[in-house]
Design an enzyme around this catalytic site. Structure first.
Site, mmCIF file in Angstrom:
data_model
loop_
_atom_site.group_PDB
_atom_site.id
_atom_site.type_symbol
_atom_site.label_atom_id
_atom_site.label_comp_id
_atom_site.label_asym_id
_atom_site.label_seq_id
_atom_site.Cartn_x
_atom_site.Cartn_y
_atom_site.Cartn_z
ATOM 1 N N CYS A 134 0.855 -1.192 0.000
ATOM 2 C CA CYS A 134 0.000 0.000 0.000
ATOM 3 C C CYS A 134 0.889 1.240 0.000
ATOM 4 O O CYS A 134 1.602 1.488 0.978
ATOM 5 C CB CYS A 134 -0.922 0.008 1.210
ATOM 6 N N CYS A 174 -1.223 7.438 5.417
ATOM 7 C CA CYS A 174 -2.389 6.815 6.058
ATOM 8 C C CYS A 174 -1.905 5.570 6.783
ATOM 9 O O CYS A 174 -1.300 4.688 6.171
ATOM 10 C CB CYS A 174 -3.461 6.446 5.033
ATOM 11 N N GLN A 184 -22.776 -4.538 6.450
ATOM 12 C CA GLN A 184 -21.409 -5.016 6.645
ATOM 13 C C GLN A 184 -20.492 -4.518 5.530
ATOM 14 O O GLN A 184 -20.882 -4.435 4.367
ATOM 15 C CB GLN A 184 -21.387 -6.542 6.695
ATOM 16 N N PHE A 191 -31.527 -6.367 17.371
ATOM 17 C CA PHE A 191 -30.613 -5.480 16.641
ATOM 18 C C PHE A 191 -30.419 -6.034 15.224
ATOM 19 O O PHE A 191 -29.304 -6.160 14.731
ATOM 20 C CB PHE A 191 -29.250 -5.359 17.345
ATOM 21 N N GLU A 229 -35.505 -4.089 15.343
ATOM 22 C CA GLU A 229 -34.495 -3.070 15.036
ATOM 23 C C GLU A 229 -35.132 -1.696 15.191
ATOM 24 O O GLU A 229 -36.250 -1.476 14.729
ATOM 25 C CB GLU A 229 -33.972 -3.261 13.604
ATOM 26 N N ASN A 257 -27.019 -9.034 17.881
ATOM 27 C CA ASN A 257 -25.909 -8.451 17.126
ATOM 28 C C ASN A 257 -25.849 -6.957 17.450
ATOM 29 O O ASN A 257 -26.166 -6.113 16.615
ATOM 30 C CB ASN A 257 -26.117 -8.685 15.623
ATOM 31 N N CYS A 297 -19.102 -7.027 17.068
ATOM 32 C CA CYS A 297 -18.006 -6.325 16.388
ATOM 33 C C CYS A 297 -17.014 -5.761 17.398
ATOM 34 O O CYS A 297 -16.033 -5.128 17.017
ATOM 35 C CB CYS A 297 -18.551 -5.211 15.497
#
EC number: 2.1.1.189
Length: 376
Positions: A3, A11, A213, A242, A263, A308, A335
């Site tokens: 990269c 970055c 996602q 969720f 949700e 989730n 997550c």
């Protein structure tokens, strides 16, 4: 993976870019097993790997610079100068080409980027989402006011002719002088208002403000894994709390008598309902409600509850409520493994039977973890 942005230190978001991918996986695996030290080693399944490049379907670009020389990317951490990231190798080649075109299109359209110091200008962010199933794009311009709309509309035909795969275009009005990504008002500039994505033969509807996602290859395996676990358990009733746009519920519905998806975001629920209609599923019901409030209002639990939650996790109150409801099975997808581990401490009646992690964000410390919990 090589990269140029990382090599030039312009970055450094992908902190482990120089680490061989096999070593990244081993490091994450060891860290997660250490974090969840109470989980039996035999419960862990092999991690789901990601492609090391071209793996992201979403780009969030800050609009920087001036109208005559706009930049889509980030500010330098050294001196604040704009750094273009339109060729970030995490994005697909098609996304890179579109972002590079947009950077020049903004210049020739005379749309001034917002300057947060001077509090002048209009364009704050460019948000791009790509459907891997159809190769189509959703493009959102986050602007300070409606002042830029005339220039955007006037120059759209040129953009659409150059990139006919851009199906959905909108302007999001974000007038507040804060580091907030989007505002309440969404103005569609195309007849189409959503993208169609597909995972494992399941159609998914992607709208501007709905969570989706970022890594479609890994997300497809996450949903398929949950579906396989539910298929083994064959619950009579399942809750998907969720649920977002319904990814888990839509995958699992064929293997339960009844599935209820909850949700709080109404736009996401509308997407989930549309997907269910396309599949012809009649044992699935979606409701736009707060997941914690829904759970706390129930006196009897479903056989299986899938959760989730966002990065903050379930929290103590909801975790304790789920403990009291005493569902036979919980599937927890997270997550944020740290908040997940904290939540598990409030679920003492459950044993982790199966654990697996999914490398949703390669080259970083982040991991998506999913566990099957069984009531003892």
């Amino acid at each position: 993976m090589s990269c140029p942005y990382f090599e030039q230190k312009s970055c450094t978001s992908c902190t482990h870019m120089n680490t061989p991918y096999s070593q990244q996986l081993e490091t994450k695996d060891n860290a997660l097993r250490s974090l969840f030290s109470d989980v039996e080693q035999s419960a862990w399944l092999a991690p789901v790997q990601s492609d090391s490049m071209h793996c992201r379907n979403k780009a969030k670009m800050v609009a920087l610079g001036a109208a005559h020389q706009p930049t889509l990317g980030i500010e330098s951490v050294q001196d604040g100068t704009p750094i273009s990231l339109v060729h970030c190798p995490l994005y697909t080649q098609e996304s890179q080409e579109l972002l590079a075109y947009l950077q020049e299109w903004i210049r020739t359209s005379g749309i001034p980027p917002y300057n947060k110091v001077k509090k002048k200008g209009e364009l704050k962010f460019v948000l791009l989402t790509r459907s891997q199933a159809r190769g189509e794009f959703m493009l959102r311009f986050v602007v300070r006011s409606e002042a830029a709309l005339e220039r955007i509309r006037h120059n759209l035909p040129r953009l659409q002719q150059a990139f006919p795969a851009v199906r959905v275009i909108s302007a999001n009005i974000q007038p507040i002088h804060m580091a907030r990504l989007e505002g309440e008002q969404e103005i569609f500039l195309t007849d189409a208002h959503y993208l169609l994505e597909e995972f494992n033969g399941v159609p998914m509807v992607v709208r501007p403000k709905s969570f989706f996602q970022t890594n479609p290859h890994v997300a497809a395996q996450l949903y398929a894994t949950a579906r396989n676990w539910v298929a083994e358990l064959k619950p009579r009733q399942m809750w998907d709390l969720f649920c977002g746009v319904g990814g888990f519920a839509l995958h699992c519905a064929p293997h339960a008598e009844q599935v209820i998806g909850i949700e709080i975001e109404e736009e996401a629920i509308n997407s989930a309902k549309l997907s269910a209609q396309q599949l012809g599923i009649d044992n699935l019901r979606f409701s736009a409600l707060d997941s914690a409030a829904y759970s706390q209002a129930q006196t009897q639990a479903a056989d299986l509850i899938l959760v989730n939650p966002p990065r903050r996790g379930l929290g103590q109150a909801l975790s304790e409520q789920l403990e009291q409801l005493a569902s036979q099975y919980l599937i927890y997808s997270s997550c944020n493994p740290v908040t997940m581990q904290q939540d598990l401490a409030h679920l003492p009646s459950y044993r982790v039977e199966r654990a697996q992690w999914f490398d949703m964000f390669p080259h970083t410390d982040h991991a998506e973890v999913m566990m099957l919990l069984v009531r003892q």
